[in-house]
Write a protein that holds these residues in place. Structure first.
Motif, PDB file in Angstrom:
ATOM      1  N   PRO A  61       0.791  -1.238   0.000  1.00  0.00           N
ATOM      2  CA  PRO A  61       0.000   0.000   0.000  1.00  0.00           C
ATOM      3  C   PRO A  61       0.820   1.282   0.000  1.00  0.00           C
ATOM      4  O   PRO A  61       0.324   2.320  -0.444  1.00  0.00           O
ATOM      5  CB  PRO A  61      -0.814  -0.117   1.299  1.00  0.00           C
ATOM      6  N   GLN A  62       2.065   1.228   0.495  1.00  0.00           N
ATOM      7  CA  GLN A  62       2.895   2.432   0.496  1.00  0.00           C
ATOM      8  C   GLN A  62       3.656   2.610  -0.813  1.00  0.00           C
ATOM      9  O   GLN A  62       4.339   3.608  -1.010  1.00  0.00           O
ATOM     10  CB  GLN A  62       3.844   2.410   1.695  1.00  0.00           C
ATOM     11  N   GLY A  63       3.547   1.620  -1.695  1.00  0.00           N
ATOM     12  CA  GLY A  63       4.047   1.766  -3.051  1.00  0.00           C
ATOM     13  C   GLY A  63       5.504   1.436  -3.271  1.00  0.00           C
ATOM     14  O   GLY A  63       5.923   1.226  -4.412  1.00  0.00           O
ATOM     15  N   THR A  64       6.294   1.367  -2.208  1.00  0.00           N
ATOM     16  CA  THR A  64       7.716   1.096  -2.354  1.00  0.00           C
ATOM     17  C   THR A  64       8.266   0.603  -1.019  1.00  0.00           C
ATOM     18  O   THR A  64       7.547   0.574  -0.017  1.00  0.00           O
ATOM     19  CB  THR A  64       8.473   2.364  -2.810  1.00  0.00           C
ATOM     20  N   ARG A  65       9.535   0.239  -1.003  1.00  0.00           N
ATOM     21  CA  ARG A  65      10.160  -0.206   0.244  1.00  0.00           C
ATOM     22  C   ARG A  65      10.342   0.981   1.184  1.00  0.00           C
ATOM     23  O   ARG A  65      10.817   2.026   0.782  1.00  0.00           O
ATOM     24  CB  ARG A  65      11.515  -0.850  -0.040  1.00  0.00           C
ATOM     25  N   ILE A  66       9.949   0.781   2.436  1.00  0.00           N
ATOM     26  CA  ILE A  66      10.039   1.829   3.446  1.00  0.00           C
ATOM     27  C   ILE A  66      10.944   1.337   4.572  1.00  0.00           C
ATOM     28  O   ILE A  66      10.680   0.300   5.179  1.00  0.00           O
ATOM     29  CB  ILE A  66       8.653   2.191   4.020  1.00  0.00           C
ATOM     30  N   ALA A  67      12.001   2.073   4.858  1.00  0.00           N
ATOM     31  CA  ALA A  67      12.941   1.664   5.902  1.00  0.00           C
ATOM     32  C   ALA A  67      12.274   1.700   7.277  1.00  0.00           C
ATOM     33  O   ALA A  67      11.374   2.518   7.520  1.00  0.00           O
ATOM     34  CB  ALA A  67      14.162   2.584   5.883  1.00  0.00           C
TER      35      ALA A  67
END
Length: 244
Positions: free
Chosen positions: A151-157
């Motif tokens: 849902p956030q569209g990309t990898r999130i650290a």
């Protein structure tokens, strides 16, 4: 010295998993060409190899909690690194991702991703891609399975906040399927970028499903609350406080 040793072990591990990707891709290719099941078997075999070698090569053990779905559902997951892809896909029988279109051209990954039913999406044209995907599903051109979206569209650290995008809500509305949220702490051990893989226990957790039919805004609020709360708990369990 220990950091240098771990880095070298990590490098050997990374070389190992990509070399085995090519080997498994070639071995399964005749079956994968004629059957989606062959492509799925190849991808599941590689996921098992990654998990097994991560444990003894770099001390990175993995755990899948909760109940992975086996029916036709939408899976909305926390995305911290490539490892959550491995763990989530390896845990479900017929997973397929919404993926970046440029991955179509990646050797082995692109060919197998298309064969198992992944949906390429152009960055900046996500709404059009979602409409086409929903249309394909409705016309029966897609095999049933577990559709996985981040849902956030990309990898999130770990510790970084990012908004949840509306595409997941559109899919939830249009497909009329239950949604299974997934939390993760894998980014603590397998980062977004770089070679280093840290020892520990990386976890993805399948959470209680959100039934189909809710208002889209209510669904998005519930999804974000569940995934973020559970992911924070998993990270704290591993000794990292994302709120600090």
């Amino acid at each position: 010295m220990s950091h240098a040793v771990q880095w070298v072990r990590s490098l050997i591990f990374v070389i190992n998993i990509y070399a085995m990707m090519g080997i498994i891709g070639i071995l399964f290719f005749p079956w994968a060409v004629v059957s989606r099941r062959g492509a799925q078997a190849a991808c599941h075999s590689w996921c098992r190899w990654v998990r097994w070698t991560a444990g003894w090569m770099v001390g990175l053990h993995t755990e899948v909690r909760g109940t992975p779905p086996t029916d036709e559902v939408l899976i909305a997951a926390k995305h911290q690194s490539f490892l959550d892809i491995v763990l989530i896909f390896g845990a479900v029988p017929a997973g397929k991702f919404i993926m970046k279109r440029e991955l179509m051209w990646a050797p082995v990954i692109g060919q197998y991703a298309l064969k198992i039913g992944c949906v390429p999406v152009d960055r900046g044209k996500r709404s059009l891609a979602i409409k086409k995907m929903v249309s394909d599903v409705g016309k029966g051109r897609q095999e049933p399975g577990q559709l996985i979206i981040y849902p956030q569209g990309t990898r999130i650290a770990p510790g970084v906040k990012a908004p949840y995008k509306v595409g997941t809500g559109v899919l939830y509305d249009e497909l009329g399927q239950d949604c299974v949220p997934v939390a993760a702490n894998v980014g603590l051990f397998w980062p977004r970028k770089g070679i280093m893989r840290k020892p520990g226990t990386a976890i993805v957790e399948f959470l209680p499903r959100i039934p189909a039919g809710q208002d889209r805004r209510q669904f998005m609020r519930e999804l974000e609350a569940k995934v973020e709360t559970a992911s924070t708990a998993l990270m704290q369990e591993a000794g990292f406080d994302p709120e600090s």
